[in-house]
Every structure is written in structure tokens, then in C-alpha cells.
Design an enzyme around this catalytic site. Structure first.
Site, PDB file in Angstrom:
ATOM      1  N   GLY A  48       0.824  -1.646   0.090  1.00 26.10           N
ATOM      2  CA  GLY A  48      -0.210   0.167   0.040  1.00 26.10           C
ATOM      3  C   GLY A  48       1.212   1.468   0.427  1.00 26.10           C
ATOM      4  O   GLY A  48       0.219   2.184  -0.543  1.00 26.10           O
ATOM      5  N   SER A  76      -6.686  -9.131  -3.327  1.00 22.57           N
ATOM      6  CA  SER A  76      -7.134  -8.445  -2.886  1.00 22.57           C
ATOM      7  C   SER A  76      -6.535  -7.054  -2.681  1.00 22.57           C
ATOM      8  O   SER A  76      -6.465  -6.098  -1.802  1.00 22.57           O
ATOM      9  CB  SER A  76      -7.177  -9.107  -1.348  1.00 22.57           C
ATOM     10  N   ASN A  77      -5.144  -7.525  -3.315  1.00 24.31           N
ATOM     11  CA  ASN A  77      -4.178  -6.118  -3.057  1.00 24.31           C
ATOM     12  C   ASN A  77      -4.995  -4.279  -3.628  1.00 24.31           C
ATOM     13  O   ASN A  77      -4.458  -3.953  -3.459  1.00 24.31           O
ATOM     14  CB  ASN A  77      -2.821  -5.981  -3.581  1.00 24.31           C
ATOM     15  N   ARG A  80      -5.813  -0.957  -2.784  1.00 23.62           N
ATOM     16  CA  ARG A  80      -5.003  -0.019  -2.799  1.00 23.62           C
ATOM     17  C   ARG A  80      -3.287  -0.102  -3.089  1.00 23.62           C
ATOM     18  O   ARG A  80      -2.955   0.700  -3.178  1.00 23.62           O
ATOM     19  CB  ARG A  80      -4.468  -0.303  -0.818  1.00 23.62           C
ATOM     20  N   ASP A 137       4.749  -3.182   6.736  1.00 29.39           N
ATOM     21  CA  ASP A 137       3.749  -3.604   8.227  1.00 29.39           C
ATOM     22  C   ASP A 137       3.586  -4.622   8.381  1.00 29.39           C
ATOM     23  O   ASP A 137       2.965  -4.800   9.714  1.00 29.39           O
ATOM     24  CB  ASP A 137       2.739  -4.003   6.990  1.00 29.39           C
ATOM     25  N   ASN A 138       4.591  -4.800   9.678  1.00 26.02           N
ATOM     26  CA  ASN A 138       4.946  -5.372  10.333  1.00 26.02           C
ATOM     27  C   ASN A 138       6.348  -5.083  11.797  1.00 26.02           C
ATOM     28  O   ASN A 138       7.174  -4.523  10.900  1.00 26.02           O
ATOM     29  CB  ASN A 138       5.460  -6.896  10.333  1.00 26.02           C
ATOM     30  N   CYS A 195      -3.473  -4.587   9.097  1.00 24.45           N
ATOM     31  CA  CYS A 195      -5.043  -3.792   8.270  1.00 24.45           C
ATOM     32  C   CYS A 195      -5.235  -5.205   7.368  1.00 24.45           C
ATOM     33  O   CYS A 195      -6.658  -5.296   7.324  1.00 24.45           O
ATOM     34  CB  CYS A 195      -3.558  -3.523   6.750  1.00 24.45           C
ATOM     35  N   CYS A 349     -13.337 -17.778  11.643  1.00 25.25           N
ATOM     36  CA  CYS A 349     -13.067 -16.394  11.682  1.00 25.25           C
ATOM     37  C   CYS A 349     -12.628 -17.294  10.060  1.00 25.25           C
ATOM     38  O   CYS A 349     -12.756 -17.422   9.719  1.00 25.25           O
ATOM     39  CB  CYS A 349     -11.857 -16.039  12.738  1.00 25.25           C
TER      40      CYS A 349
END
Length: 390
Positions: A48, A76-77, A80, A137-138, A195, A349
Site C-alpha cells: 500500500g 485483494s491488493n 490500494r 507493515d510488520n 490491516c 473466523c
């Protein structure tokens, strides 16, 4: 090369035309454009944040762009991660990014590192670049990037996004603070949702990523008013910017080597706990769950612990939504206790992680149940492909 010999750098006729809007700016000029051409910038991640910042670095005329990533493009990428397109689904992100960069600016040299950044390779990869941009993102990679930049004395342009909020700053530049001054210790694993779990507004990536690209360009140009020492906070929903002052912490630990960042962030410990939970909480497969549903038995209650918006995207027939936060604060526990009278609890989930956590909480309250292995993602893949994956 932050201090290049400008007399050795030339622009051809097409480059003058391409960069004319830059060159006529007094703050950039011909010398500034030559600096951009001579510069090398490394971007860690093509997600992103990496997507928009790479596009603008290429358009600005950065001469050498390095990219570190080992992921592939997923549908799904695309909401963004705008550097990628449909034709690249299932293919390496770094190859997709390079293709798009060269379509924007064939004058760019693009170096690809299709690997996981680690303590073993970070110093070797980062050492030849003028500026490093953290688009990850980690937490393990953020601390690794920071420490490697400190050891190599490289400016580290930081950005992060979550839901509607973003942050950006410049670390380790001209004696300014680094990431450990802002976050001395990582949060416990699982404390901060990803995210993928919490969501993110797609355009937020563009805003924060573009700010990161702006700071990289300013550093190359030698601008004084960078975000070093300033943490920029942005809320897209309220359309508000705030700024916090950052200062080096004189008591921060000395960074003199790279360490095991997975261990530092508690990932192995969390995985061990998760593995232990899995051994104590029974699992059923999605096909076994399908058989139970087909039999029409009233011996179980199927609990979905995702959030409301996830439930609206996709649901397993007959499931009852009880979000994990409600279970954690106790309200959901009592609801499930009522629903499960004389019945077995089965929970799911997205992939099985949150539901395992929920079942662990329920077990402590005397409510036993089984976890659906792979969650609704496995249900979509193995039972009902019409169920959307997200």
C-alpha cells in the site's frame, strides 16, 4: 549519491522536456534534477505504501530505485496497491513494480531483491543506497530497517497506516531521532491488528506513501525542512493533520549490531502459545462442518467471531456473529453461554486464529468448543467457491 559531482551528470533533450516542471522551480533547478538522477533510493515493500511512493520516485527522476519484496500480487491488493494490475495477479510484486516504473520512466535503473529482508542480508542490501524508505507493515522488519539504517548512517523514511489513520516521519537524519526513540519496545504480538484484520482506507496509502516520496526527494535535494524530528499524524476520516515533536532519547540502548527481530518482537513465543492452544482446542475441517450442517443436527451452535463488516462480506450458513472483542470483554461469553445450552460450540473466523483465541477465552469460562481449521477462507476454497474471499 547525496553529494554528486554535478558536472559529470548530464540530461538529454527528452529529459529536459520530461522534468521541465521541476527544473523551473527555484528550489530544484537543473542542479537539483541532476541530484535526483544521481540518487539511489531503496524501498522495502511494494504494498500500500510502496506502490504510490515508487510511482512518484520514478516520475521525479530518481536514477536508481531498489525494491525489496518477496510477495506475489493478489486480487485483494488492487484496491490500494496501485502499482499492480490484474494482469500481474499471481506473479511477483517486484516484477510488477519494475514493469510499471519503466513504463513511467525508462531512465530509471531498477534493482530487484526478491527476498525476505533479514539480519543476514540487510546491511549488504542497504549499504549502496542514499535513502531507505520503510513501506513495511510488520514490527520485526521495521526494527530491522531502523537498526540497519542506524549502523549504516542512512536516512530512514517511515510511514504506517491503519484504518483511517496514518503516520509519517524521517528517522536517523542529521542527528535526528530513530524509530526506537518513538517506539523503544514492540507491542505484544497480536495487540495491534493488521490491516487484513482491521481494514484500511485505500486512498490513505496514497497520501502517506506520497508524503514518504516527498521526503525522499527533499533529502536528495538537500532541503532543510524535512520531517526529521516531527511525527506527522493524519486522520483521513476527519481530514485533519497533527504534528508531534520527536527527540532522541539519551538513554536509549546502543545499536551496535543486528539481532533476531522475530525473537525481539515476541513472534516465536506467540507462535508457541498459539501452537499450544491448538493442541488443547479441538479442530474440525470445513468439510466436517459441511457434513454437520447437511445433517441438520441441532447439537451445535456455529459462532463467527469476525467483525460486522467481515460478516457482511461473507458468512457460513447458520453462523451467529459474536465478535471477538465482545468475547474478550465478557459480553459475548454470556451470549454464547445462553446460545450453547445443551449444544457444542463450533467457532470460526477468517483463517482460524481469532476463533482459536476466542475458544481459549471460552474454555477458561467453562465453555468448551471446536475450532474450524482454516476458517471461512478454507470454506470458500474447499466447500463453496461462491463465498467471496477477502
Amino acid at each position: 549519491m547525496l553529494n554528486p559531482n554535478l558536472q559529470e551528470i548530464e540530461l538529454d533533450k527528452e529529459e529536459f522536456q520530461r522534468y521541465s516542471r521541476h527544473i523551473i522551480l527555484p528550489e530544484v533547478g537543473l542542479d537539483g534534477q541532476k541530484r535526483l538522477k544521481a540518487a539511489s533510493v531503496l524501498c522495502i515493500g511494494t504494498g500500500g505504501l510502496g506502490s504510490p511512493l515508487l510511482l512518484y520516485l520514478a516520475a521525479a527522476g530518481i536514477g536508481c530505485i531498489g525494491i525489496v519484496d518477496f510477495d506475489i500480487v493478489d486480487s485483494s491488493n488492487l484496491q490500494r496497491q496501485i502499482i499492480h494490475g490484474i494482469s500481474w495477479i499471481g506473479k511477483p510484486k517486484i516484477q510488477s513494480a519494475k514493469d510499471r516504473i519503466l513504463q513511467i520512466n525508462p531512465y530509471c535503473q531498477v534493482n530487484l531483491y526478491e527476498t525476505h529482508l533479514s539480519s543476514e542480508n540487510a546491511l549488504e542490501i542497504l549499504k549502496s543506497y542514499d535513502v531507505v524508505i520503510d513501506g513495511t507493515d510488520n514490527f520485526p522488519t521495521r526494527y530491522l530497517t531502523n537498526d540497519a539504517c542506524v549502523l549504516l548512517n542512512k536516512p530512514n523514511i517511515y510511514g504506517s497506516i491503519f484504518r483511517f489513520e496514518g503516520q509519517a516521519t524521517v528517522f536517523n537524519y542529521q542527528g535526528g531521532p530513530n524509530y526506537r526513540d518513538l517506539y523503544p519496545e514492540p507491542p505484544p504480538p497480536g495487540m495491534v491488528p493488521s490491516c487484513a484484520e482491521g481494514g484500511v482506507l485505500g486512498v490513505l496509502c496514497g497520501i502517506i506513501g506520497t508524503i514518504q516520496a516527498t521526503e525522499a526527494i527533499k533529502i536528495v535535494l538537500g532541503a532543510e525542512n524535512t520531517l526529521s524530528g516531527r511525527l506527522l499524524l493524519y486522520n483521513a476520516w476527519d481530514m485533519k493533520f497533527r504534528e508531534l515533536t520527536l527527540r532522541p532519547n539519551p538513554e536509549r540502548p546502543l545499536i551496535d549490531k543486528l539481532i533476531d527481530y522475530e525473537q525481539f518482537c515476541g513472534i516465536p513465543q506467540a507462535q508457541a502459545v498459539e501452537a499450544q492452544e491448538k493442541t488443547t482446542i479441538p479442530e474440525i475441517t470445513v468439510k466436517e462442518l459441511k457434513d454437520l450442517i447437511n445433517y441438520g443436527t441441532n447439537t451445535f451452535v456455529l459462532i463467527d467471531v469476525r467483525n460486522v463488516n467481515e460478516y457482511e462480506i461473507a458468512k457460513i450458513p447458520g453462523s451467529i456473529l459474536v465478535p471477538l472483542p465482545d468475547i474478550e470483554d465478557g459480553r459475548g461469553v454470556e451470549k454464547i453461554r445462553i446460545l450453547s445450552q445443551n449444544k457444542k460450540v463450533i467457532a470460526h473466523c477468517k483463517t482460524g486464529v481469532r476463533s482459536a483465541k476466542a475458544l481459549g477465552i471460552l474454555k477458561e469460562k467453562g465453555i468448551l468448543g471446536s475450532n474450524v481449521k482454516g476458517g471461512i477462507t478454507a470454506w470458500s476454497k474447499e466447500v463453496d467457491p461462491d463465498i467471496p474471499q477477502y
